[in-house]
Scaffold this motif. Structure first.
Motif, PDB file in Angstrom:
ATOM      1  N   THR A   1       4.129   5.574  -5.570  1.00  0.00           N
ATOM      2  CA  THR A   1       4.102   5.518  -7.031  1.00  0.00           C
ATOM      3  C   THR A   1       3.065   6.485  -7.581  1.00  0.00           C
ATOM      4  O   THR A   1       3.333   7.225  -8.529  1.00  0.00           O
ATOM      5  N   PHE A   2       1.912   6.515  -6.979  1.00  0.00           N
ATOM      6  CA  PHE A   2       0.848   7.422  -7.422  1.00  0.00           C
ATOM      7  C   PHE A   2       1.284   8.877  -7.263  1.00  0.00           C
ATOM      8  O   PHE A   2       1.074   9.699  -8.167  1.00  0.00           O
ATOM      9  N   THR A   3       1.928   9.195  -6.154  1.00  0.00           N
ATOM     10  CA  THR A   3       2.401  10.559  -5.921  1.00  0.00           C
ATOM     11  C   THR A   3       3.438  10.957  -6.959  1.00  0.00           C
ATOM     12  O   THR A   3       3.382  12.061  -7.517  1.00  0.00           O
ATOM     13  N   TYR A   4       4.379  10.064  -7.251  1.00  0.00           N
ATOM     14  CA  TYR A   4       5.402  10.375  -8.249  1.00  0.00           C
ATOM     15  C   TYR A   4       4.793  10.527  -9.642  1.00  0.00           C
ATOM     16  O   TYR A   4       5.208  11.394 -10.411  1.00  0.00           O
TER      17      TYR A   4
ATOM     18  N   LYS B   1       0.830  -1.206   0.000  1.00  0.00           N
ATOM     19  CA  LYS B   1       0.000   0.000   0.000  1.00  0.00           C
ATOM     20  C   LYS B   1       0.864   1.256   0.000  1.00  0.00           C
ATOM     21  O   LYS B   1       0.591   2.216  -0.728  1.00  0.00           O
ATOM     22  N   GLN B   2       1.908   1.268   0.809  1.00  0.00           N
ATOM     23  CA  GLN B   2       2.810   2.422   0.845  1.00  0.00           C
ATOM     24  C   GLN B   2       3.488   2.614  -0.503  1.00  0.00           C
ATOM     25  O   GLN B   2       3.620   3.741  -0.985  1.00  0.00           O
TER      26      GLN B   2
ATOM     27  N   GLU C   1       3.342  13.943  -9.887  1.00  0.00           N
ATOM     28  CA  GLU C   1       4.400  14.933 -10.036  1.00  0.00           C
ATOM     29  C   GLU C   1       4.953  14.940 -11.462  1.00  0.00           C
ATOM     30  O   GLU C   1       5.191  16.004 -12.035  1.00  0.00           O
ATOM     31  N   VAL C   2       5.149  13.767 -12.029  1.00  0.00           N
ATOM     32  CA  VAL C   2       5.660  13.671 -13.401  1.00  0.00           C
ATOM     33  C   VAL C   2       4.663  14.306 -14.366  1.00  0.00           C
ATOM     34  O   VAL C   2       5.049  15.055 -15.275  1.00  0.00           O
ATOM     35  N   ASN C   3       3.389  14.039 -14.175  1.00  0.00           N
ATOM     36  CA  ASN C   3       2.368  14.631 -15.043  1.00  0.00           C
ATOM     37  C   ASN C   3       2.349  16.148 -14.927  1.00  0.00           C
ATOM     38  O   ASN C   3       2.216  16.859 -15.928  1.00  0.00           O
ATOM     39  N   LYS C   4       2.489  16.656 -13.708  1.00  0.00           N
ATOM     40  CA  LYS C   4       2.538  18.111 -13.512  1.00  0.00           C
ATOM     41  C   LYS C   4       3.755  18.710 -14.204  1.00  0.00           C
ATOM     42  O   LYS C   4       3.663  19.764 -14.844  1.00  0.00           O
ATOM     43  N   LEU C   5       4.896  18.053 -14.080  1.00  0.00           N
ATOM     44  CA  LEU C   5       6.109  18.545 -14.735  1.00  0.00           C
ATOM     45  C   LEU C   5       5.977  18.521 -16.250  1.00  0.00           C
ATOM     46  O   LEU C   5       6.402  19.457 -16.936  1.00  0.00           O
ATOM     47  N   GLN C   6       5.380  17.476 -16.791  1.00  0.00           N
ATOM     48  CA  GLN C   6       5.176  17.403 -18.239  1.00  0.00           C
ATOM     49  C   GLN C   6       4.264  18.531 -18.707  1.00  0.00           C
ATOM     50  O   GLN C   6       4.501  19.134 -19.754  1.00  0.00           O
ATOM     51  N   GLN C   7       3.239  18.831 -17.932  1.00  0.00           N
ATOM     52  CA  GLN C   7       2.336  19.920 -18.292  1.00  0.00           C
ATOM     53  C   GLN C   7       3.065  21.261 -18.235  1.00  0.00           C
ATOM     54  O   GLN C   7       2.885  22.111 -19.109  1.00  0.00           O
ATOM     55  N   GLN C   8       3.908  21.458 -17.238  1.00  0.00           N
ATOM     56  CA  GLN C   8       4.682  22.695 -17.145  1.00  0.00           C
ATOM     57  C   GLN C   8       5.634  22.828 -18.326  1.00  0.00           C
ATOM     58  O   GLN C   8       5.802  23.929 -18.869  1.00  0.00           O
ATOM     59  N   ILE C   9       6.240  21.741 -18.743  1.00  0.00           N
ATOM     60  CA  ILE C   9       7.146  21.780 -19.902  1.00  0.00           C
ATOM     61  C   ILE C   9       6.363  22.158 -21.154  1.00  0.00           C
ATOM     62  O   ILE C   9       6.806  22.996 -21.944  1.00  0.00           O
TER      63      ILE C   9
END
Length: 128
Positions: free
Chosen positions: A39-42, A33-34, A45-53
């Motif tokens: 994994t979900f949090t990362y 579960k942890q 974050e990756v999706n947010k970074l891709q959107q910012q790029i």
């Protein structure tokens, strides 16, 4: 009498063995579960970074259009990016020209808008 004690100890050992397996399984489920949460949090974050790029790329293109710059083709843009990267990392204009097989004048012409000029005379202190 000895046989009963031995049977009792054997039964207790089996019971403890089963109990340890169940505790191990609970700990394993908790770790899974942890790991899923991390994994979900990362991934978020990756999706947010891709959107910012993507936003930065679009903003850069809009700025270039508004400033009236010609759009270089993909190879030319990559060359410009490499030249600017080498310059920002401290390479001399001569070494960049050698590495990219261009003239020093071409490199200087490209880098001229990106060089930060120092104001003449430095800072001036004003009396109040």
């Amino acid at each position: 009498m000895m046989e009963w004690a031995l049977a009792f100890l054997f039964g207790a050992a089996v019971l403890l063995f089963i109990l340890s397996f169940s505790k191990n399984k609970q700990a394993s489920n908790q770790m899974e579960k942890q790991l899923e949460e991390i994994t979900f949090t990362y991934m978020e974050e990756v999706n947010k970074l891709q959107q910012q790029i993507r936003n930065l790329e679009l903003d850069a293109e809009i700025t270039a259009v508004q400033a009236g710059f010609n759009h270089p083709n993909g190879q030319q843009r990559a060359l410009f990016r490499e030249i600017l990267d080498l310059h920002k990392r401290g390479y001399s204009i001569e070494s960049i020209a050698l590495k990219k097989r261009l003239s020093v004048d071409e490199i200087e012409e490209f880098l001229s808008p990106f060089k930060q000029g120092k104001p003449e005379g430095g800072e001036v202190a004003h009396d109040i």
